[in-house]
Design a protein around this motif. Structure first.
Motif, PDB file in Angstrom:
ATOM      1  N   THR A 173       0.822  -1.213   0.000  1.00 39.05           N
ATOM      2  CA  THR A 173       0.000   0.000   0.000  1.00 39.05           C
ATOM      3  C   THR A 173       0.863   1.272   0.000  1.00 39.05           C
ATOM      4  O   THR A 173       0.322   2.380  -0.151  1.00 39.05           O
ATOM      5  CB  THR A 173      -0.923   0.026   1.236  1.00 39.05           C
ATOM      6  OG1 THR A 173      -0.109  -0.028   2.407  1.00 39.05           O
ATOM      7  CG2 THR A 173      -1.893  -1.136   1.252  1.00 39.05           C
ATOM      8  N   LYS A 182      -9.775  -6.691   1.590  1.00 42.22           N
ATOM      9  CA  LYS A 182      -9.490  -6.024   0.309  1.00 42.22           C
ATOM     10  C   LYS A 182      -9.824  -4.538   0.384  1.00 42.22           C
ATOM     11  O   LYS A 182      -9.079  -3.681  -0.105  1.00 42.22           O
ATOM     12  CB  LYS A 182     -10.291  -6.695  -0.817  1.00 42.22           C
ATOM     13  CG  LYS A 182      -9.811  -8.081  -1.151  1.00 42.22           C
ATOM     14  CD  LYS A 182      -8.466  -8.021  -1.817  1.00 42.22           C
ATOM     15  CE  LYS A 182      -7.552  -9.118  -1.328  1.00 42.22           C
ATOM     16  NZ  LYS A 182      -6.205  -9.055  -1.861  1.00 42.22           N
ATOM     17  N   PHE A 208      -7.137  -2.720   2.174  1.00 41.16           N
ATOM     18  CA  PHE A 208      -5.967  -2.449   1.333  1.00 41.16           C
ATOM     19  C   PHE A 208      -6.242  -1.264   0.389  1.00 41.16           C
ATOM     20  O   PHE A 208      -5.396  -0.372   0.207  1.00 41.16           O
ATOM     21  CB  PHE A 208      -5.583  -3.687   0.508  1.00 41.16           C
ATOM     22  CG  PHE A 208      -4.774  -4.691   1.301  1.00 41.16           C
ATOM     23  CD1 PHE A 208      -3.492  -4.358   1.758  1.00 41.16           C
ATOM     24  CD2 PHE A 208      -5.260  -5.958   1.579  1.00 41.16           C
ATOM     25  CE1 PHE A 208      -2.738  -5.284   2.475  1.00 41.16           C
ATOM     26  CE2 PHE A 208      -4.516  -6.868   2.294  1.00 41.16           C
ATOM     27  CZ  PHE A 208      -3.259  -6.542   2.751  1.00 41.16           C
ATOM     28  N   ALA A 209      -7.438  -1.253  -0.196  1.00 46.35           N
ATOM     29  CA  ALA A 209      -7.805  -0.178  -1.124  1.00 46.35           C
ATOM     30  C   ALA A 209      -7.767   1.178  -0.408  1.00 46.35           C
ATOM     31  O   ALA A 209      -7.220   2.171  -0.918  1.00 46.35           O
ATOM     32  CB  ALA A 209      -9.198  -0.447  -1.683  1.00 46.35           C
ATOM     33  N   ARG A 229      -4.822  -3.742  -8.675  1.00 44.06           N
ATOM     34  CA  ARG A 229      -4.392  -3.054  -7.441  1.00 44.06           C
ATOM     35  C   ARG A 229      -3.810  -1.693  -7.855  1.00 44.06           C
ATOM     36  O   ARG A 229      -2.678  -1.620  -8.355  1.00 44.06           O
ATOM     37  CB  ARG A 229      -3.334  -3.892  -6.729  1.00 44.06           C
ATOM     38  CG  ARG A 229      -3.833  -5.231  -6.212  1.00 44.06           C
ATOM     39  CD  ARG A 229      -2.767  -5.928  -5.411  1.00 44.06           C
ATOM     40  NE  ARG A 229      -1.638  -6.320  -6.250  1.00 44.06           N
ATOM     41  CZ  ARG A 229      -1.531  -7.474  -6.892  1.00 44.06           C
ATOM     42  NH1 ARG A 229      -2.496  -8.386  -6.789  1.00 44.06           N
ATOM     43  NH2 ARG A 229      -0.470  -7.744  -7.624  1.00 44.06           N
ATOM     44  N   SER A 282      -8.434  -2.440  -4.869  1.00 52.78           N
ATOM     45  CA  SER A 282      -7.721  -3.696  -4.554  1.00 52.78           C
ATOM     46  C   SER A 282      -8.110  -4.710  -5.620  1.00 52.78           C
ATOM     47  O   SER A 282      -9.077  -4.499  -6.354  1.00 52.78           O
ATOM     48  CB  SER A 282      -8.136  -4.217  -3.177  1.00 52.78           C
ATOM     49  OG  SER A 282      -9.453  -4.729  -3.238  1.00 52.78           O
TER      50      SER A 282
END
Lengths: 180, 583
Positions: free
Chosen positions: B489, B529, B532-533, B573, B520
């Motif tokens: 990230t 997910k 992470f995004a 991603r 993500s």
């Protein structure tokens, strides 16, 4: 050859000591004296008899269920119930006691009140006792009003005539089958 | 006759008759004694006393029954009287013998009962309370009733169908020959006699009483009365629910189906032979295994132990292997789905093997790019620890001139005017400059897809002159895509190069609003997910803030890639920008 098997209930009637039980013992077990006790006042035994039908081509096996009822003189409700449904009766008297012959008719009448279409036969037991003495058979039989045609002398002690008595009653019992 | 003669005659008489006279007197005396003995009670007893025992013995031998009949009423009365008069003495006298006998008998009976109950309860509990509860729920019968039924299983031993008035047996059926009474005919007669005896002997004010049940040992006889016949059913164990009702129904059915024959019954039982089928059917409907008749066999401990160990081994093996098996199956499925989503990949030419998490890919693809895409896709599957990609590349043979034209066409299409291309030993060598790093990557990616391209040497450099016009900056913002590694990230140097190209424009326009969209890939847990995004968008926002841009100028939003943008997770991603206003 056709074979028919039927069951019939018959009752042994007679005063005290006339030898009813001995008669059954002789007929069923071929024994004369044997200890016998019935709490209920009835002893039931059975015997199968083979009879030839009138057409001579077939046999009928009659299984007799013989109800030997004690204290028959009382003729109370219990005895009445024991008699119920019987197809036939053997009324036994003791030839050494003429009074027992006199009461035979009374027993028969009471029996027929319960089973009006039943068959019956009279038996004068203890014929062995008068083997060597004078005995007026006709006189004895005459004490039973309707006894003449249905009377047999027999001896439970010697076995004399026992089979014949039961066979004779059986023949009456299977009249329907013979005629049919 | 003279007096002398008379005297002489007298003397002669005395001489001749004296003996007789004496005897006569003796006889007379004896006669009077005999008369006395006969009439006098004590004398009679004295006379018979020595022979009375012999006399009785002889009489008994000759006619035992007659003798008993004569004596029994007297003896009965006598004993009864004796009992009434001296109860205590008789009890005291009998107690040492009878007391011990009764004690022993009662003790034996209780012991037997205790053992019997223990065995039965033990057998029932062996089945398990749990299963009995389930049975209770299903049948609606209480657990205690089920336990009783299991402890004392219900078994119909035999059924007698007896003609009501004559007592003649019409049908006799038993559950097995083992429990069938030898002479059903006599039993029928005696049962009828007992029934009649009870009904008349125990009459009440309301009339005769009927006999319904007789119990003996652990068995019962129930009597079900009908108009022409009655049923005597012998059973052991606990009656199941609805038993009595079914028995009544059986009696009614028999009377309905055979009414005429029963009414006209004359002793010919062959006419009623079909009744047996009905009774048999009735018995079958209640047939249960009689547990308490099964002998308690010694438990085969060794056999149990053997199967127990075998079972444990089986369970252990299952525990050890089944998860692997299912995991492998699951991974296989994931690989199939992932590879299947790669455009233009011929799945039937791709194989893989799994050796404890170490995968080996084999097969053939038609471009290096395809092979690396497969690598990328496999890299996104977290369950795969190692992957040996042995997939071969079967290149399409294309003439170098034709290939060069195709490449140039792509370069032109992407407006990369400062980029040149040449083919050296089957390698495509790219040289020149692009404005952004993303352009460099994009160009390489697009060229790799051209059939016949095996190896690309990407020597394109980024021309870092960030002096774009507003319009150029706006287009740039719309085009920038910051790509991230799997589960990464952080903002990288590459990202910074791209971001720096748009920072001056944003800084110059404080009213500009930008949405930072974090993405993500779509592999795995949704919440993870999204996290992470969000982190990706957040880190980009932080960088922009650090470059002097007010945080109020942008907002962030998080997405999980829907795969439409690209099937390659590496391209999913990312962070993109959206201009919310351009003023």
């Amino acid at each position: 050859m056709a074979k028919i098997e039927i069951k019939k209930k018959i009752c042994l009637l007679g005063g005290y000591g006339v030898g009813k039980t001995s008669l059954v013992r002789r007929f069923v077990y071929n024994k004369f004296e044997e200890k016998y006790l019935s709490t209920l006042g009835v002893h039931i035994s059975k015997k199968k008899i083979k009879l030839r039908r009138n057409d001579n081509d077939s046999s009928i096996y009659v299984e007799l269920f013989i109800w030997d009822i004690a204290n028959i003189e009382k003729f109370d409700l219990i005895v009445n119930n024991y008699l119920r449904g019987a197809h036939g009766a053997i009324i036994v008297s003791d030839i050494s006691r003429p009074k027992t012959a006199e009461s035979s008719s009374e027993l028969l009448n009471k029996f027929l009140k319960v089973n009006n279409n039943a068959k019956y036969i009279f038996v004068g037991n203890k014929i062995d006792l008068i083997a060597n003495t004078e005995f007026d058979k006709d006189n004895f039989v005459s004490k039973i009003p309707n006894g003449k045609s249905h009377f047999h002398f027999a001896s439970a002690k010697t076995g004399e005539n026992i089979e014949a008595i039961f066979s004779n009653l059986c023949l009456q019992l299977i009249e329907d089958f013979n005629s049919g | 006759m003279s007096i002398d003669d008379q005297k002489s005659l007298e003397i002669l008489r005395q001489i001749l008759l004296s003996e007789s006279l004496t005897k006569q007197k003796d006889f007379e005396k004896e006669l009077s004694e005999l008369k006395f003995r006969i009439t006098d009670k004590d004398s009679k007893i004295e006379s018979f006393y020595p022979i009375i025992t012999d006399l009785l013995e002889r009489k008994i031998i000759e006619s035992e029954e007659e003798f008993a009949q004569v004596l029994s009423p007297i003896m009965g009365k006598s004993i009864k009287k004796q009992f009434n008069n001296s109860k205590d003495e008789i009890i005291d006298a009998l107690y040492p013998i009878m007391g011990q006998a009764i004690k022993k008998s009662v003790s034996e009976s209780i012991k037997e009962l205790y053992n019997s109950i223990n065995i039965k309860i033990d057998n029932a509990l062996r089945k398990g309370i749990f299963s009995q509860r389930i049975k209770s729920k299903i049948t609606g019968v209480s657990t205690s009733d089920i336990l009783l039924q299991d402890s004392f299983p219900f078994l119909i031993k035999e059924i007698f169908l007896i003609h009501e008035s004559t007592g003649l047996l019409i049908s006799h059926v038993s559950s097995s020959e083992k429990v069938k009474s030898a002479d059903g005919d006599i039993i029928s007669g005696m049962l009828t006699a007992i029934k009649e005896f009870v009904s008349e002997s125990f009459r009440s004010d309301s009339g005769s009483e009927n006999l319904y049940e007789i119990q003996y040992g652990d068995s019962k006889i129930v009597l079900e009365r009908g108009l022409y016949t009655y049923i005597a059913l012998v059973y052991s164990g606990q009656e199941p629910a609805g038993f009595q009702e079914k028995l009544t129904n059986l009696s009614n059915e028999i009377h309905n189906d055979f009414n005429k024959k029963l009414r006209e019954f004359n002793g010919d039982v062959s006419k009623l032979s079909k009744v047996e089928t009905k009774i048999l059917k009735f018995i079958e409907s209640f047939k249960t295994v009689r547990k308490d008749e099964e002998k308690v066999k010694p438990r085969p401990v060794l056999l149990y132990l053997f199967f127990g160990i075998l079972g444990i081994i089986f369970v252990l093996i299952s525990f050890l292997t089944l998860p692997d098996y299912f995991r492998d199956k699951s991974i296989d499925k994931i690989i199939s789905v992932k590879l299947g989503s790669i455009p233009n990949l011929q799945m039937e030419k791709i194989n893989w093997t799994n050796n404890s998490g170490n995968f080996t890919l084999s097969g053939v693809v038609n471009s290096v790019k395809m092979k690396s895409t497969i690598d990328s896709v496999i890299g996104t599957i977290s369950q795969i620890k190692n992957c040996n990609n042995q997939i071969g590349v079967l290149f399409v043979s294309v003439a170098p001139d034709s290939l060069l034209n195709n490449i140039r066409s792509v370069i032109q299409k992407m407006s990369a005017n400062k980029v040149t291309c040449q083919i050296i030993d089957d390698q495509v060598v790219l040289e020149g400059f692009v404005d952004l790093d993303v352009d460099r990557l994009d160009l390489g990616y697009q060229i790799s897809k051209i059939p016949g391209v095996r190896i690309i040497i990407n020597n394109i450099k980024v021309d870092r002159v960030y002096n774009f016009s507003d319009e150029e900056s706006k287009n740039l913002i719309k085009r920038i895509k910051l790509y991230f590694q799997f589960e990464k990230t952080e903002v990288t140097k590459t990202h910074i190069g791209q971001l720096d190209s748009i920072v001056p424009y944003i800084r110059r326009n404080p009213n500009l609003s930008i949405k930072i969209k974090g993405y993500s890939d779509n592999i795995g847990n949704k919440e993870t997910k999204l996290w992470f995004a969000k982190q990706r968008a957040s880190h980009v926002a932080n960088y922009l803030t650090s470059q002097g841009i007010t945080s109020s100028q942008f907002l962030t939003e998080n997405f999980i890639s829907d795969g439409n943008e690209s099937s390659n997770p590496n391209n999913q991603r990312r962070v993109e920008f959206e201009l919310l206003n351009s003023d």
